[in-house]
Design an enzyme around this catalytic site. Structure first.
Site, short mmCIF file in Angstrom:
data_model
loop_
_atom_site.label_atom_id
_atom_site.label_comp_id
_atom_site.label_asym_id
_atom_site.label_seq_id
_atom_site.Cartn_x
_atom_site.Cartn_y
_atom_site.Cartn_z
N ARG A 100 0.78 -1.14 -0.05
CA ARG A 100 -0.04 0.01 -0.12
C ARG A 100 0.90 1.21 -0.09
O ARG A 100 0.62 2.46 -0.57
CB ARG A 100 -0.89 0.04 1.20
CG ARG A 100 -1.96 -0.72 1.10
CD ARG A 100 -3.16 -0.85 2.16
NE ARG A 100 -4.30 -1.42 1.82
CZ ARG A 100 -5.30 -1.97 2.66
NH1 ARG A 100 -4.89 -1.91 4.18
NH2 ARG A 100 -6.53 -2.27 2.11
N GLY A 121 -11.12 -9.04 -0.63
CA GLY A 121 -9.60 -8.97 0.14
C GLY A 121 -9.02 -10.31 0.21
O GLY A 121 -7.77 -10.42 0.00
#
Ligand code: ADP
Ligand code: MG
Length: 397
Positions: free
Chosen positions: A37, A354
């Site tokens: 991220r 996810g």
């Protein structure tokens, strides 16, 4: 209607650019685990600093419920890691508001980067961040000249650090990461190149009703795999043994099958075990599953069937693994489908969810696919066709 992108912002030189990034990374004993991220936010940060802007970064990290949570949920280690990745100094301010933050911003020079402390520290005082407290959004907005949202992972929530800031600025642009998510999960799914095939799996039908319903109109075929298969089996009167089933969703599955005609493609065989355990003895059943067995993966004939459905596809969106991929003996279905998607060089292949993202990363097939979403919950809501508040708050061009 397209969204304003950070690259549309001219004259960033000297501007204080507030950026909402998603630095919600796993941290254990001060050490960052998966830093994807942080890396995913680099293009936007570099664009701003290369053009002489001052990048002021906001992110949440975990959930802050008590004063004690603060120690392990500081963004300081992430700021330090960011400095390594950028190869330059990054100023970390251990506060979410006040004189220390304001002075540090006033001291910034063109091209500098500053990280504000975890936005969720504000949640200790009446959920100000997560509740999008109007005063907080207005205050944060007052610290900068322009706002860039690059946090897709929180785009399905209206928080002070995304929607709050955006609604108090003249201009809010999408960062490059958010732009990519909009392009693939939004536009590619909304106006797909046909044939468009959706692959839906995962544990429960109830988690995916919205996605199935939204994609049923758009897709040419919907492949169903994973745990939700067996509720559809039950709806068709196929025996499921001890497989996962949602009794209260059997009628819904019947309705969906009736509505879909031959659009929905179900597995024709399944790898079954006597217990939920990687080392349990397995048996492949075609059709009816014997009593005492539970289906934990799709079988080899199903993989071949799905490949045949997928081979001419121009757009594929995949949400939900085909089996209990966390156990190596039940990962073959997910791996088989993933590897085949990687060979479809003419197709746009998109993965959201996810566990689905974790599966393609763990199984090593991610590199060959077009887009792997960075947001679990956000990608699901996007695939349901919902308007995500974090994206809605970005200005239109
Ligand atoms: P995503 O997070 O990508 O939306 P889900 O959360 O819906 O996906 O589903 C992922 C979970 O589904 C995984 O933990 C996987 O083990 C489980 N699962 C897949 N197939 C089965 C099955 N046949 N029986 C039980 N669980 C399954
Ligand atoms: Mg999941």
């Amino acid at each position: 209607m397209s969204k304003l992108i950070v690259s549309d912002l001219k004259d960033l030189k000297g501007k204080k650019v507030l950026v909402r990034v998603d630095f919600n990374v796993p941290i254990k004993d001060g050490v960052i685990g998966d830093d994807n991220r942080v890396k995913a936010a680099l293009p936007t940060i570099k664009y701003i600093t290369d053009n002489g802007g001052k990048a002021i970064l906001f992110s949440h990290l975990g959930r802050v419920k008590t004063e004690e949570d603060k120690a392990k949920l500081s963004l300081r280690p992430v700021a330090e890691h960011l400095a390594d990745l950028l190869g330059k100094k990054v100023t970390f301010v251990p506060a979410t508001r006040g004189a220390q933050l304001e002075e540090a911003i006033a001291e910034m020079e063109d091209g500098d980067v500053l990280v504000v402390e975890n936005t969720r520290f504000e949640d200790l005082d009446g959920k100000k961040e997560s509740g999008n407290d109007p005063e907080l959004g207005k205050y944060w907005a007052s610290l900068g000249d322009v706002f860039v949202n690059d946090a897709f992972g929180t785009a399905h929530r209206a928080h002070a650090s995304n929607v709050g800031i955006a609604s108090n600025m003249d201009q809010a642009a999408a960062g490059f990461l958010l732009e990519k998510e909009i392009k693939f999960l939004g536009e590619a799914v909304d106006t797909p190149e046909h044939p468009f095939v959706a692959i839906l799996g995962g544990a429960k039908v109830s988690d995916k009703i919205g996605v199935i319903e939204h994609l049923l109109d758009k897709a040419d075929k919907i492949i169903v795999g994973g745990g939700m298969t067996y509720t559809f089996y039950a709806a068709k009167g196929i025996k499921i043994g001890n497989s996962l089933v949602e009794e209260d969703k059997i009628d819904l599955a019947k309705e969906l099958l009736a509505k879909a005609g031959d659009k929905i493609v179900l597995p024709v065989d399944n790898v079954c075990a006597t217990e939920f355990n990687n080392d349990a003895p397995t048996k492949v059943f075609e059709g009816d599953i014997e009593d005492g067995y539970m289906a934990l993966d799709i079988g080899p004939k199903s993989v071949e069937l799905f490949k045949d459905v997928l081979k001419d596809a121009k757009t594929v969106v995949w949400n939900g693994p085909m089996g209990v991929f966390e156990m190596p003996n039940f990962a073959k279905g997910t791996l088989g489908v993933g590897e085949f998607l990687g060979t479809l060089s003419d197709a746009t292949t998109i993965v959201g969810g996810g566990d689905s993202t974790a599966a393609v990363n763990e199984l090593g097939v991610a590199e060959k696919l077009t887009h792997i979403s960075t947001g679990g919950g956000a990608s699901l809501e996007y695939l349901e066709g919902k308007t995500l508040p974090g994206i809605a708050a970005v200005s239109n061009k």
